[in-house]
Design an enzyme around this catalytic site. Sequence first.
Site, PDB file in Angstrom:
ATOM      1  N   HIS A   1      49.279   2.312   9.711  1.00 54.00           N
ATOM      2  CA  HIS A   1      47.824   2.451   9.771  1.00 54.00           C
ATOM      3  C   HIS A   1      47.120   1.144   9.427  1.00 54.00           C
ATOM      4  CE1 HIS A   1      48.516   3.550   5.415  1.00 54.00           C
ATOM      5  NE2 HIS A   1      47.399   2.877   5.227  1.00 54.00           N
TER       6      HIS A   1
ATOM      7  N   GLU B   1      42.574   4.306   7.968  1.00 53.46           N
ATOM      8  CA  GLU B   1      42.201   4.644   6.597  1.00 53.46           C
ATOM      9  C   GLU B   1      40.869   3.957   6.309  1.00 53.46           C
ATOM     10  OE1 GLU B   1      44.942   3.069   3.675  1.00 53.46           O
ATOM     11  OE2 GLU B   1      44.122   4.301   2.067  1.00 53.46           O
TER      12      GLU B   1
ATOM     13  N   HIS C   1      43.816  -3.669   4.485  1.00 52.14           N
ATOM     14  CA  HIS C   1      45.264  -3.875   4.635  1.00 52.14           C
ATOM     15  C   HIS C   1      45.766  -3.298   5.950  1.00 52.14           C
ATOM     16  CE1 HIS C   1      45.099   0.036   2.363  1.00 52.14           C
ATOM     17  NE2 HIS C   1      46.031   0.380   3.218  1.00 52.14           N
TER      18      HIS C   1
END
Length: 134
Positions: A79, A130, A7
């Site tokens: 992020h 991440e 994502h």
Amino acid sequence: MLGRLNHVAIAVPDIEAAARTYRDSLGATVTAPVDVPEHGVKVVFVELANTKIELLEPLGDASPIQGFLDKNTGGGMHHLCYEVDDIIAARDRLTAEGARVLGSGEPKTGAHGKPVLFLHPKDFSGTLIELEQA
Ligand code: CO
């Protein structure tokens, strides 16, 4: 080591308004908001064919995204999340090469119930990364 883009996360001051924009103006499939208190955020996922957009609103007084929103008051890209097969192996390889893992260095459970880690943006071209164990 690096798998799919899981994502792209966007920090927003008003998650209901942002979710409405994606749902009503862009015609996307949007999940209901979920509180993730262990990460200090409220989360909505916009489900796309090839990835997801994670909309994040601060939750609680010590939200890790509050400082970002103080600097980017209208919201902004926060992020990128990449999938890895083995998060411990990925962490150990990256730290051996000098990358910095945020927090305790141990994986936490992310918004999908899978282990995640965050890597310092200064080590990745100014982008907070991440890693999620797929
Ligand atoms: Co994320």
